[in-house]
Design an enzyme around this catalytic site. Structure first.
Site, PDB file in Angstrom:
ATOM      1  N   THR A 151      11.187  -7.257 -11.599  1.00 39.00           N
ATOM      2  CA  THR A 151      10.577  -8.578 -11.738  1.00 39.00           C
ATOM      3  C   THR A 151       9.447  -8.746 -10.734  1.00 39.00           C
ATOM      4  OG1 THR A 151      12.665  -9.522 -12.482  1.00 39.00           O
ATOM      5  CG2 THR A 151      10.997 -11.061 -11.663  1.00 39.00           C
ATOM      6  N   ASN A 201      -7.436   4.471   9.089  1.00 42.67           N
ATOM      7  CA  ASN A 201      -6.834   3.269   9.657  1.00 42.67           C
ATOM      8  C   ASN A 201      -6.847   3.263  11.186  1.00 42.67           C
ATOM      9  OD1 ASN A 201      -4.896   5.428   8.858  1.00 42.67           O
ATOM     10  ND2 ASN A 201      -3.494   4.244  10.126  1.00 42.67           N
ATOM     11  N   HIS A 237      -1.868  -7.697   2.662  1.00 39.74           N
ATOM     12  CA  HIS A 237      -1.820  -8.304   3.996  1.00 39.74           C
ATOM     13  C   HIS A 237      -2.908  -7.807   4.944  1.00 39.74           C
ATOM     14  CE1 HIS A 237       0.185  -5.129   6.564  1.00 39.74           C
ATOM     15  NE2 HIS A 237       0.431  -4.643   5.363  1.00 39.74           N
ATOM     16  N   GLY A 269       0.803  -1.216   0.000  1.00 38.82           N
ATOM     17  CA  GLY A 269       0.000   0.000   0.000  1.00 38.82           C
ATOM     18  C   GLY A 269       0.835   1.264   0.000  1.00 38.82           C
ATOM     19  N   THR A 270       1.964   1.238   0.694  1.00 40.09           N
ATOM     20  CA  THR A 270       2.821   2.426   0.766  1.00 40.09           C
ATOM     21  C   THR A 270       3.356   2.808  -0.607  1.00 40.09           C
ATOM     22  OG1 THR A 270       3.471   2.092   3.068  1.00 40.09           O
ATOM     23  CG2 THR A 270       4.983   3.338   1.692  1.00 40.09           C
ATOM     24  N   CYS A 293       2.693   1.665  11.875  1.00 43.65           N
ATOM     25  CA  CYS A 293       3.803   2.438  11.319  1.00 43.65           C
ATOM     26  C   CYS A 293       4.139   3.630  12.211  1.00 43.65           C
ATOM     27  CB  CYS A 293       3.448   2.927   9.921  1.00 43.65           C
ATOM     28  SG  CYS A 293       2.887   1.611   8.828  1.00 43.65           S
ATOM     29  N   SER A 353      -3.816  -3.076  -0.460  1.00 45.74           N
ATOM     30  CA  SER A 353      -2.737  -3.857   0.137  1.00 45.74           C
ATOM     31  C   SER A 353      -3.218  -5.275   0.406  1.00 45.74           C
ATOM     32  CB  SER A 353      -2.268  -3.206   1.440  1.00 45.74           C
ATOM     33  OG  SER A 353      -1.249  -3.978   2.040  1.00 45.74           O
ATOM     34  N   GLN A 400      -7.476   0.137   3.940  1.00 44.74           N
ATOM     35  CA  GLN A 400      -8.311  -0.405   5.024  1.00 44.74           C
ATOM     36  C   GLN A 400      -9.722  -0.753   4.565  1.00 44.74           C
ATOM     37  OE1 GLN A 400      -7.410  -1.309   8.007  1.00 44.74           O
ATOM     38  NE2 GLN A 400      -5.366  -0.427   8.073  1.00 44.74           N
TER      39      GLN A 400
END
Length: 391
Positions: A240, A154, A204, A72-73, A328, A202, A182
């Site tokens: 890649t 978030n 995860h 996401g970042t 974070c 994202s 989120q």
């Protein structure tokens, strides 16, 4: 010792079994580089394209509109800096609008743009953490290139009026990006319904692997890449491809889309049960954010007379994982910029606790959590210099 309870799903989630099974062949047997033209490469190319289709379907996009990133970042950075860079170079526009409660993955790129000569307007929010459409309307100028407002916060879980904000931005000729890290897979998200030009996701956060995300880029929109090289991902993100991660992300999106209605009903019911129990059983506690327009899994509280970090430590000692906010931001050891923007006092900020649920949590876990939390709050308040006020 009782089994551990995980109530920090906004930070990360476990990889689902079906996701893991889908990833395994691409860690061993099907290891080819998608850029190779032989059969090993073609196998992984097909897998990446299938995953791209699954991610696109989760948010109602075309397959060609999905660019894979490392998370996401990176997706946020690519959206903000890529769109701003293109607008400055081709249109001469150098104004960006965002809000004070964005994730650092948006705020830090905006600060970097300021160092490069762009002007950035940071919109205030209400006490519930909502961006007011009228504030966006006032901030827009002829020079505005991009508006970036998150879909859902978030920390406190408040869902923003993205569709209306996007309409206002487009009315002034600006592009609109939303950080949906989120939101995607937790609530219905449709890029066509929202009207957004760019949307970040994202893996995860929805039971996929870490290290992979995606950026939706509206068909026909041009932005500058951040990573240059071999031209992978339609020349928007060279390097890649992380094939196992991408495959897992695709499967996680497929599962999230399939289970969305059940997830929303089950998890929001658990959240409401948790909120009701906490507010009834723990004096001097308060729910933060919007009471109704919030993410299904999010419950954010302030416990007056208590330090949130002490709460986290005590809960962890009792086998319960929670947080004070963004994982974070916690690493940077700084107070929540989100709660500060919402007008919270120092006491309100330091006494905050975020509990975020998943479909794997149970009522029994909620009961145990509130029992432990109640005792821990009492213990900490008894040691507080303000104990006469809250005990």
């Amino acid at each position: 010792m009782a089994e551990r309870i995980y109530l920090d799903s906004a930070a990360s989630t476990p990889v689902a079994d079906d996701v893991m099974q889908e990833m395994l062949p691409y860690l061993k047997q099907q290891f080819g580089n998608p850029s190779s033209i032989h059969s090993f490469g073609r196998e992984t190319t097909r897998a990446v394209q299938q995953a791209r289709k699954r991610v696109a379907e989760l948010v109602g996009a075309k397959t060609s509109e999905i660019t894979f990133t490392s998370g996401g970042t990176e997706a946020d950075n690519l959206a903000v800096k890529g769109a701003a860079g293109y607008a400055k170079d081709r249109l001469g526009k150098t104004h960006v609008i965002t809000s004070y409660i964005e994730h650092d993955a948006v705020l830090e790129p905006c600060r970097d743009l300021e160092r490069l000569g762009y002007s950035v307007t940071y919109l205030p929010v209400t006490a519930k953490g909502e961006v007011r459409p009228e504030d966006l309307q006032k901030a827009l100028t002829e020079d505005t290139a991009l508006v970036s407002i998150m879909h859902a916060n978030n920390e406190v879980g408040t869902i923003q009026p993205v569709k209306e904000l996007c309409r206002i931005a487009h009315g002034a000729g600006a592009l609109f990006h939303t950080d949906a890290v989120q939101a995607a897979g937790k609530i219905p998200v449709s890029v066509k319904d929202l009207g957004v030009d760019l949307l970040s996701m994202s893996s995860h956060k929805i039971n996929g692997p870490k290290g992979v995300g995606a950026l939706y880029v509206r068909d026909g929109l041009e932005i500058f890449p951040l990573i240059h090289g071999g031209g992978q991902e339609s020349e928007l993100r060279s390097g890649t491809e992380n094939v196992p991660g991408i495959v897992g992300f695709g499967k996680a999106c497929e599962l999230a889309a399939k289970n969305l209605a059940v997830y929303q009903k089950q998890v929001s019911g658990l959240r409401d049960y948790l909120v009701d129990k906490v507010l009834k059983e723990i004096p001097h506690s308060r729910l933060n954010g919007s009471s109704d327009n919030r993410l299904p899994a999010n419950a954010h509280f302030t416990f007056f007379g208590v330090n949130g970090e002490d709460l986290i430590i005590k809960l962890d000692e009792n086998g319960i994982a929670a947080s004070t906010g963004s994982a974070c931001s916690v690493k940077k050891q700084k107070p929540s910029h989100v709660l500060k923007a919402m007008g919270f006092s120092y006491e309100e900020i330091t006494g905050s606790l975020r509990l975020t649920l998943s479909a794997q949590n149970t009522k029994e876990e909620i009961d145990r959590t509130v029992y432990v939390l109640s005792n821990v709050v009492k213990e900490l308040r008894a040691l507080s210099p303000f104990k006469s006020k809250y005990v």
